[in-house]
Scaffold this active site. Sequence first.
Site, short mmCIF file in Angstrom:
data_model
loop_
_atom_site.label_atom_id
_atom_site.label_comp_id
_atom_site.label_asym_id
_atom_site.label_seq_id
_atom_site.Cartn_x
_atom_site.Cartn_y
_atom_site.Cartn_z
N ALA A 192 -31.49 -21.97 -16.69
CA ALA A 192 -31.46 -22.16 -18.04
C ALA A 192 -32.26 -21.12 -18.91
O ALA A 192 -32.88 -20.07 -18.42
CB ALA A 192 -32.32 -23.57 -18.62
N GLY B 139 -30.88 -24.00 -13.77
CA GLY B 139 -29.89 -24.47 -14.32
C GLY B 139 -28.43 -24.14 -13.69
O GLY B 139 -27.44 -24.77 -13.88
N GLU C 251 -28.10 -26.00 -10.64
CA GLU C 251 -27.72 -27.23 -10.97
C GLU C 251 -26.35 -27.46 -11.50
O GLU C 251 -25.54 -28.24 -11.10
CB GLU C 251 -28.62 -27.75 -12.18
CG GLU C 251 -29.89 -28.15 -11.72
CD GLU C 251 -31.07 -28.37 -12.74
OE1 GLU C 251 -31.36 -27.42 -13.50
OE2 GLU C 251 -31.64 -29.48 -12.69
N GLU D 214 -37.96 -23.39 -10.83
CA GLU D 214 -38.69 -23.80 -12.10
C GLU D 214 -40.14 -23.90 -12.13
O GLU D 214 -40.93 -23.97 -12.67
CB GLU D 214 -38.12 -25.18 -12.49
CG GLU D 214 -36.64 -25.19 -13.01
CD GLU D 214 -35.51 -25.35 -12.03
OE1 GLU D 214 -36.07 -25.17 -10.88
OE2 GLU D 214 -34.63 -25.89 -12.60
N1 COA Z 1 -33.30 -16.94 -19.24
C1 COA Z 1 -33.56 -16.12 -19.85
N2 COA Z 1 -33.08 -14.64 -20.03
C2 COA Z 1 -32.96 -14.45 -18.40
C3 COA Z 1 -33.09 -15.36 -17.54
C4 COA Z 1 -33.34 -16.59 -17.78
N3 COA Z 1 -33.21 -17.79 -16.88
N4 COA Z 1 -32.84 -14.71 -16.23
C5 COA Z 1 -32.68 -13.22 -16.49
N5 COA Z 1 -32.78 -13.24 -17.91
C6 COA Z 1 -32.76 -12.02 -18.51
C7 COA Z 1 -33.92 -11.23 -18.31
O1 COA Z 1 -34.89 -11.52 -19.29
C8 COA Z 1 -33.34 -9.63 -18.78
O2 COA Z 1 -33.29 -9.63 -20.03
P1 COA Z 1 -33.87 -8.42 -20.78
O3 COA Z 1 -32.58 -7.19 -20.26
O4 COA Z 1 -33.47 -8.45 -22.13
O5 COA Z 1 -35.16 -8.00 -20.55
C9 COA Z 1 -31.96 -9.76 -17.91
O6 COA Z 1 -31.89 -11.17 -17.91
C10 COA Z 1 -31.85 -9.19 -16.79
O7 COA Z 1 -32.57 -9.72 -16.01
P2 COA Z 1 -33.89 -9.05 -15.05
O8 COA Z 1 -35.25 -10.24 -14.80
O9 COA Z 1 -34.23 -7.73 -15.51
O10 COA Z 1 -33.03 -8.88 -13.49
P3 COA Z 1 -33.73 -8.67 -12.32
O11 COA Z 1 -32.47 -8.03 -11.19
O12 COA Z 1 -34.85 -7.91 -12.12
O13 COA Z 1 -34.06 -10.00 -11.77
C11 COA Z 1 -33.89 -12.41 -11.58
C12 COA Z 1 -33.26 -11.18 -11.32
C13 COA Z 1 -32.67 -13.64 -11.42
C14 COA Z 1 -34.88 -12.57 -10.19
C15 COA Z 1 -34.74 -12.85 -12.57
O14 COA Z 1 -33.81 -12.51 -13.92
C16 COA Z 1 -35.33 -14.35 -12.86
O15 COA Z 1 -36.40 -14.48 -12.09
N6 COA Z 1 -34.86 -14.85 -13.67
C17 COA Z 1 -35.20 -16.35 -14.00
C18 COA Z 1 -34.65 -17.22 -13.03
C19 COA Z 1 -35.48 -18.66 -13.31
O16 COA Z 1 -36.66 -18.88 -13.19
N7 COA Z 1 -34.61 -19.52 -13.61
C20 COA Z 1 -34.80 -20.81 -13.70
C21 COA Z 1 -34.96 -21.15 -15.34
S1 COA Z 1 -35.70 -22.85 -15.62
#
Ligand code: COA
Length: 264
Positions: free
Chosen positions: A65, A110, A113, A133
Amino acid sequence: MYTTLLTSLDNGIFTITINRPDKLNALNKEVFNDLDKAMDEVYSNADIKSVIVTGAGPKAFVAGADITEFSSLNKEEAMSLAKRGQDVFFKIENCHKPVVAAVNGFSLGGGCELAMACHFRLCSDNAKFGQPEVNLGLIPGYGGTQRLTHLIGKGKSMEMQMSGLLIDANEALQLKLVNYVTPFETLLEKTTAILQTIQSKAPIAVGKIIECINVAIVSDSAYTNGKTGFEKEIESFGDCFNTSDMKEGTTAFLEKRKPNFKGQ
Ligand code: COA
């Protein structure tokens, strides 16, 4: 027509690609509105026989999400966000046409999910799954506590959701979260091949299989009309005898030829 999705229709297969690659295809309100509309199109367009859901770019299916939408929400707003997400995902799960997730990278929160609301899943060898989460002081809200438990069992579901642990493609296969792991380049090809096989079968029977299997796993009685899975199966088995496709299928078998199903 859609601001956050790319769609295409090829040989009856409707491909829905979540298209926010710079945000790893995170699910914001617009994506849910678009997914809702896209599923309405799937339900109403007779040219669509089956659906692939996938993500744009080489890195993510959906990384969750959109966390930027969370910070300002109070309890009531958070509950309606979860309800909205669950309703869209029920629309996917209850669709009478097969909906398959082709998971091409991160499938987190999400995103996991969404993949689990699809009827089954394939993934590329770079895929990673998880419900992280808990790292945000949260729990899954779009059905993850229920569907992950049905798919992989209580113990591993508890461990993944309490620890935020991510698993790779091979572990997802071993846990039966996905049916196949493919190289990234051939994921859509393999998914398409499976859907072409399904599309050659009787569509009404395929729809009834989806309905009956869903009763076996959906815990929300609103979606089962108070029937047990076995009762639903008897009724659906009977319904098939009212279709011309069933007569065509049995006749073709007896005449030693391939059936020509018409969805009637
Ligand atoms: N919501 C909003 N933005 C998100 C996102 C999310 N769930 N997941 C990734 N992004 C965005 C990042 O903020 C980043 O944006 P920016 O370039 O404007 O800063 C962009 O997507 C790229 O992500 P980044 O974190 O730089 O990539 P990475 O390769 O370093 O890491 C992940 C990849 C997937 C490990 C990491 O993005 C992450 O942990 N995301 C959240 C996962 C999460 O907690 N999901 C559950 C949400 S309820």
